[in-house]
Every structure is written in C-alpha cells, then in structure tokens.
Motif scaffolding. Structure first.
Motif, PDB file in Angstrom:
ATOM      1  N   SER A  59       0.814  -1.220   0.000  1.00  0.00           N
ATOM      2  CA  SER A  59       0.000   0.000   0.000  1.00  0.00           C
ATOM      3  C   SER A  59       0.846   1.269   0.000  1.00  0.00           C
ATOM      4  N   LYS A  60       2.100   1.164   0.387  1.00  0.00           N
ATOM      5  CA  LYS A  60       2.987   2.326   0.438  1.00  0.00           C
ATOM      6  C   LYS A  60       3.663   2.611  -0.899  1.00  0.00           C
ATOM      7  N   HIS A  61       3.444   1.736  -1.885  1.00  0.00           N
ATOM      8  CA  HIS A  61       4.207   1.842  -3.131  1.00  0.00           C
ATOM      9  C   HIS A  61       3.317   1.692  -4.364  1.00  0.00           C
ATOM     10  N   LYS A  62       3.784   2.257  -5.460  1.00  0.00           N
ATOM     11  CA  LYS A  62       3.069   2.147  -6.724  1.00  0.00           C
ATOM     12  C   LYS A  62       3.421   0.832  -7.413  1.00  0.00           C
ATOM     13  N   VAL A  63       2.428   0.293  -8.136  1.00  0.00           N
ATOM     14  CA  VAL A  63       2.680  -0.869  -8.986  1.00  0.00           C
ATOM     15  C   VAL A  63       3.604  -0.438 -10.119  1.00  0.00           C
ATOM     16  N   ILE A  64       4.573  -1.287 -10.459  1.00  0.00           N
ATOM     17  CA  ILE A  64       5.514  -0.987 -11.550  1.00  0.00           C
ATOM     18  C   ILE A  64       5.060  -1.737 -12.796  1.00  0.00           C
ATOM     19  N   ASP A  65       4.886  -1.000 -13.879  1.00  0.00           N
ATOM     20  CA  ASP A  65       4.424  -1.602 -15.135  1.00  0.00           C
ATOM     21  C   ASP A  65       5.634  -1.994 -15.978  1.00  0.00           C
ATOM     22  N   TYR A  66       5.723  -3.253 -16.327  1.00  0.00           N
ATOM     23  CA  TYR A  66       6.853  -3.739 -17.130  1.00  0.00           C
ATOM     24  C   TYR A  66       6.392  -4.101 -18.537  1.00  0.00           C
ATOM     25  N   PRO A  67       7.179  -3.739 -19.551  1.00  0.00           N
ATOM     26  CA  PRO A  67       6.802  -4.114 -20.916  1.00  0.00           C
ATOM     27  C   PRO A  67       6.883  -5.624 -21.119  1.00  0.00           C
ATOM     28  N   LYS A  68       6.059  -6.120 -22.001  1.00  0.00           N
ATOM     29  CA  LYS A  68       6.057  -7.554 -22.292  1.00  0.00           C
ATOM     30  C   LYS A  68       7.327  -7.928 -23.052  1.00  0.00           C
ATOM     31  N   PRO A  69       7.996  -9.029 -22.684  1.00  0.00           N
ATOM     32  CA  PRO A  69       9.199  -9.449 -23.427  1.00  0.00           C
ATOM     33  C   PRO A  69       8.893  -9.652 -24.906  1.00  0.00           C
ATOM     34  N   ASP A  70       9.853  -9.276 -25.751  1.00  0.00           N
ATOM     35  CA  ASP A  70       9.612  -9.346 -27.197  1.00  0.00           C
ATOM     36  C   ASP A  70      10.037 -10.671 -27.822  1.00  0.00           C
ATOM     37  N   GLY A  71      10.672 -11.564 -27.034  1.00  0.00           N
ATOM     38  CA  GLY A  71      11.077 -12.865 -27.573  1.00  0.00           C
ATOM     39  C   GLY A  71      12.349 -12.824 -28.395  1.00  0.00           C
ATOM     40  N   THR A  72      12.933 -11.632 -28.559  1.00  0.00           N
ATOM     41  CA  THR A  72      14.173 -11.493 -29.328  1.00  0.00           C
ATOM     42  C   THR A  72      15.318 -11.040 -28.438  1.00  0.00           C
ATOM     43  N   LEU A  73      15.094  -9.914 -27.756  1.00  0.00           N
ATOM     44  CA  LEU A  73      16.076  -9.433 -26.781  1.00  0.00           C
ATOM     45  C   LEU A  73      15.694  -9.841 -25.373  1.00  0.00           C
ATOM     46  N   SER A  74      14.394  -9.863 -25.105  1.00  0.00           N
ATOM     47  CA  SER A  74      13.895 -10.159 -23.762  1.00  0.00           C
ATOM     48  C   SER A  74      12.960 -11.354 -23.824  1.00  0.00           C
ATOM     49  N   PHE A  75      12.898 -12.103 -22.720  1.00  0.00           N
ATOM     50  CA  PHE A  75      12.206 -13.392 -22.729  1.00  0.00           C
ATOM     51  C   PHE A  75      11.393 -13.556 -21.447  1.00  0.00           C
ATOM     52  N   ASP A  76      10.308 -14.330 -21.547  1.00  0.00           N
ATOM     53  CA  ASP A  76       9.566 -14.640 -20.329  1.00  0.00           C
ATOM     54  C   ASP A  76      10.384 -15.611 -19.480  1.00  0.00           C
ATOM     55  N   ARG A  77      10.045 -15.676 -18.196  1.00  0.00           N
ATOM     56  CA  ARG A  77      10.857 -16.471 -17.259  1.00  0.00           C
ATOM     57  C   ARG A  77      10.918 -17.948 -17.612  1.00  0.00           C
ATOM     58  N   LEU A  78       9.771 -18.529 -17.914  1.00  0.00           N
ATOM     59  CA  LEU A  78       9.757 -19.979 -18.114  1.00  0.00           C
ATOM     60  C   LEU A  78      10.538 -20.378 -19.362  1.00  0.00           C
ATOM     61  N   THR A  79      10.473 -19.546 -20.387  1.00  0.00           N
ATOM     62  CA  THR A  79      11.290 -19.822 -21.577  1.00  0.00           C
ATOM     63  C   THR A  79      12.767 -19.755 -21.213  1.00  0.00           C
ATOM     64  N   ASN A  80      13.147 -18.747 -20.450  1.00  0.00           N
ATOM     65  CA  ASN A  80      14.551 -18.599 -20.081  1.00  0.00           C
ATOM     66  C   ASN A  80      15.013 -19.725 -19.164  1.00  0.00           C
ATOM     67  N   VAL A  81      14.142 -20.162 -18.252  1.00  0.00           N
ATOM     68  CA  VAL A  81      14.520 -21.254 -17.346  1.00  0.00           C
ATOM     69  C   VAL A  81      14.876 -22.518 -18.127  1.00  0.00           C
ATOM     70  N   SER A  82      14.244 -22.712 -19.279  1.00  0.00           N
ATOM     71  CA  SER A  82      14.587 -23.893 -20.090  1.00  0.00           C
ATOM     72  C   SER A  82      16.032 -23.832 -20.568  1.00  0.00           C
TER      73      SER A  82
END
Length: 549
Positions: free
Chosen positions: A433-456
């Motif tokens: 409640s003391k902090h704002k939610v941080i909005d993160y851009p969706k990974p593009d699959g080229t430079l950035s990846f979702d966690r489960l894909t990267n864990v593989s």
C-alpha cells in the motif's frame, strides 16, 4: 517410526560443495599431506553444474594454490584488455573516466572466465592428488558428535515420496564422518544456515546482505565482439527503486556474458528483478550489441553483499565456513572467487596444523585469524562502507562518498569507520500500500524473454515425485499475510517462476510452488518478508545443469 540405519565412511576432512572454496581446500590438504583422506560432496549432477558467477577472476587465489596453473592448462584464456564504467539513462549513457575509479577497481591482470569450467579443471587437479569427489550427492543433514560438535553429514538420500515418507526405491544415503567438516556450499547454504543458527555464529556481527544476480550467455555478431572487454553499468532501469547494476563481459568465441544484479534490500514489493534485467537489454547501447545475436544459456544466483562487517564467526566445533558460505564478496569489484580460494587454502592449512598437533573436531581458530587478518580481510575491509552507503543514501552518495572512502582506504584509513547495514533484506520489504505498482513491458522474444522460456536455458530438472525442497513454516502465510500485505512478492522476486498465486472463480486463492523450476538461487529464503520459506537440498543431481557459467 524406525530410525534410519546408514553405512558410515570415515575421512580426515569432509568438504561440502565443489566450488572454488571447497576444491581449493581439498587440493591444499593433499599438497600438504598426500596421505590425508579427503572427500568433496557436490549436489550438482557434475562439478560445475551449479556454479554461476560473473566472472572476472582475480587470479591471486589460484596463484597461491597452483602457481603453474597456466602450464597445467587452467581455462583462463581471456585477459581483460579494456574496462568501461557507464551511468545509464533511459536512452543514453555517460562514461565514468577510469582515472576517477579507485585503483582496486582496475581489472588489469584479471581474466574473463567461466567459473563452472574453472571448477571442472580444479576437480581434475584434486583427483590427480587423490581427492575423492562425489557429484550428485546432496548433503541433507548434519551429523553431530557426543559433545555437540559437527562430525559429519548425511549424503545421497534418494527415493522419498512427496509427503516425505520412504518410497519403494528409497535409499537412506550414507553418513560421511570427518575429523573436520568444511561447509563450502556457496551463498545461503542450507547446512551453513543451520550451523550459523545453532552455534550463534552471527552474534556480534552485522546482518548479512544479498543481491540477486541473473546472467545470460549470448553469441553475438562477430563484428561487434571485442574479446577482453569488461563493461559495468549503474542507473537505469533501476533508478531509485533498488540498488544494483549490470555487467557485460566479452569472452572468446564471439560470446558475451550479460548479467544484472539487483540488491535485495529493495522496499517496493512490486519490484520484479527478472523484468528489470529484461528491460535493461532494451537500452540502446545493449540492444545494439545483442541485435542479430542469440541467447544460449540463462541462470540466477544470490550474491552475499554484507562484506567485512557481516561475516559471521567462521569456525564451529568440528568445522569451518568457507567462501560464500560466510560471505567474502568484494561488492564494488563484484569479485569473491579469489577470496573463496584463499579461504579454502587457509582452512586446509589450519586443519593440517591441527592434525600435526594431534587435534581433531575442535575449533580451527587459526583459520579465523588467517581470514580476518590476512589478504581476505584486507580486501574486504577497504570496501566495507560502499554497500551500507548505497543502501541508506542511494547510488550517487555511494559513488561519491564510497569512492572517497575506498581511496582513503588505499592508504590504510577510513574517515567513516565501519558503517552498519541496518535491516535484513526481508525486513526491508515494505507493505504494498505504500508503493506504486511498476508496469513492465512484455518481453519481445528477441532481446527479452519470459521467465519460463529462459529457465529452459538453465537446463534445470527435478524429479517431481520427491518432496518439495522449498518448505513453508506456515502454509497459510503466503496468502493470508504475504499476498494481503505485500501483494505476493514471491511471484516476482523468484527469477525462475517457482511461485504463483492461482485465482480461481468461486474458490480461495491458492499458493503454488513449482519446485521443478528452481535454479537454486536461494532468493526466496532471503527475501520472503515473513521468512516463511526455507530452501533445502533436493535429491542429488537435481537442479540446473549450467554450461560454461
């Protein structure tokens, strides 16, 4: 329930963990006395499977242990040729002149390495000397002697059912007893944590502090590759939300290590360290380097950051804490492997002296003195105020005042004395409640990846029929406390997507632990605001299988 009966094996020294500290201790013991019986137990499927580090290696530890390492083929192939320090903004960067950096920050004479491969090579050197090394042997319990001393460990227990009962293929493991037991498990080791608590080793010392380090290996366009170049950045995207920074190291074969560290004392529970890392790669300077390349591996690991004032007492009856089990990382230099090796050497020499005196299973006080008053203590003492300054006053104060303090420490004194860290990283977490939610851009699959894909790309595997190695003290806390008060931070602070809150219509929210994804970083054990999660060892051989990390 009948007490489990196990076979026992007797050794002079039992070493838990085949990292740089444990292997250095094993090698040094056999150098001192070839007749000593020394065993190293490693939970990874092979030596190096669970080793993740930056890494720019200061070779001082290896020079002390194996002076002719170059002739023996140690994989230190890429000397550092160029050092870059940048302060990042969202769309640009400012280079910090090297001349402004204290001399200890200079990487001249260091090497860009895979610590996994260094440890594989060190294991070969140890085995040539007669050290027994058993990979795939997780150490699940300590064994205590009649006088309360640590006399050994239980290793190699397999075949439990998910509820903890003995399955049809149950193997009880073995007790390996030693005149001394060295714990070199790395950061937040499960047995080390027990020993520190049992013997009150942290009494009189500051709280330990941690960071989360995430790393990818990339193969990049050969035209952009600059072998031997080391780049560190601070600033964007973290800004004032958290301390931390990045590293980009150009090794051989057109590969680069791309890493990102987030200090775990951040206040805002909405912060998502993994997504900060992915966002970082979209900075123009980084994106241009990686464009046209491909990611080939991923992993994550906690880093001890408390330094000199946070090292607990290093000895206990029957053994000692080595390397990052005690916390020997020089935070500004982002280096701890050299100190880990030096600690292994010092522990071995203390044990050898004890054997010569006819002693065993006592406290190796010579080791404590050697660490605190020798090269390790000197290395850590010079930089002891950088982390607390950063934590309390932010990046700019750390750069200005911490930089000045490092300069004066070069000449043997500090105007600041020794600053304290304050709260633990878990206690630093504030209510959502003391902090704002941080909005993160969706990974593009080229430079950035979702966690489960990267864990593989960490090649992680856990036998799913075993008990979850991530244990809750109170199963109601994740939903009733952590979700209600802190917006469920475990769903974000874990870099492998282990934890999730499942919301089903008409049903209560469920807390789900996908332990098969775990890369053994230990962040949950450190950052959980209720300290309700305990990381224990899964079956031996399970977990990540890191190549070249």
């Amino acid at each position: 329930m009948a007490e489990t009966t196990r076979e026992t094996m007797e050794y002079d020294v039992v070493i838990v963990g085949a990292g740089p500290a444990g292997l250095s201790a094993a090698i040094r013991l056999k150098q001192l006395d070839a007749d000593l019986n020394v065993v190293v137990l490693e939970k990874g499927s092979e030596v190096g499977a669970h080793i993740l580090s930056g890494a720019v290696l200061d070779p001082s530890g290896l020079n002390a242990l194996i002076p002719d390492w170059k002739e023996k083929g140690a994989p230190l192939n890429v000397p550092v040729k160029k050092d870059n320090f940048y302060m990042l903004g969202e769309s640009g960067q400012l280079r910090i002149p090297n001349i402004a950096m204290p001399p200890l920050m200079n990487n001249h004479g260091n090497y860009i390495v895979s610590m996994g491969n260094i440890c594989r090579w060190m294991a070969e050197q140890a085995e040539e000397l007669g050290v027994e090394i058993f990979p795939g042997m997780a150490c699940s319990e300590l064994v205590f002697g009649d006088n309360g001393e640590v006399k050994g460990v239980v290793a190699g227990e397999f075949g439990k059912n998910p509820d903890g009962t003995e399955g049809p293929g149950y193997e009880p493991g073995m007790e390996l007893h030693g005149k001394y037991v060295f714990l070199s498990e790395g950061v937040r080791g499960s047995l080390s944590k027990q020993v520190i608590a049992k013997y009150n080793l942290s009494d009189g010392h500051d709280v330990q502090k941690y960071g989360l380090g995430m790393k990818e290996i990339w193969e990049i366009d050969p035209a952009k590759h600059r072998e031997g170049t080391v780049t560190h950045t601070m600033g964007w995207p973290l800004g004032g939300n958290a301390g931390g920074g990045s590293f980009i190291y150009h090794l051989e074969n057109n590969q680069v290590y791309v890493g990102f560290v987030v200090h775990l004392n951040y206040k805002n529970p909405h912060l998502f360290p993994y997504m900060e890392f992915q966002k970082f790669k979209h900075h123009p300077m980084v994106a241009d380097l990686l464009k046209g390349g491909k990611r080939v591996a991923y992993g994550a690991r906690a880093i001890t950051e408390g330094g000199y004032q946070s090292m607990p007492k290093l000895t206990f009856p029957g053994g000692a804490l080595l390397g990052c089990s005690a916390g020997m990382v020089n935070v500004p230099r982002i280096k701890g492997n050299h100190n880990a090796m030096l600690s292994g050497i010092a522990a071995a020499e203390a044990a050898f002296a004890a054997f010569k005196d006819g002693r065993q299973s006592d406290e190796l006080t010579d080791y404590e003195v050697a660490v605190r008053e020798g090269d390790i203590g000197a290395d850590l003492k010079k930089v002891r105020n950088v982390k607390p300054l950063w934590s309390k006053y932010g990046l700019l104060a750390s750069l200005a005042v911490g930089g000045m303090d490092m300069w004066t420490n070069t000449f043997g004194f500090s105007l600041l004395g020794t600053l304290k860290h304050g709260k633990s990283d878990a206690d630093a977490t504030e209510e959502a409640s003391k902090h704002k939610v941080i909005d993160y851009p969706k990974p593009d699959g080229t430079l950035s990846f979702d966690r489960l894909t990267n864990v593989s790309f960490s090649f992680t595997n856990h036998e799913e029929s075993q008990p979850a190695h991530l244990q809750l003290t109170d199963p109601s806390v994740p939903v009733d406390v952590n979700l209600a008060k802190y917006a469920g931070p475990s769903a974000r602070y874990c870099p492998a997507g282990v934890y999730e809150f499942v919301h089903e219509e008409g049903k209560d929210t469920r807390f789900v632990i996908n332990f098969q994804n775990c890369v053994h970083c230990k962040t949950c054990d450190i950052k959980d605001p209720s300290q309700n999660i305990t990381w224990t060892t899964p079956q031996g051989g399970d977990g990540p299988n890191y190549p070249n990390m």
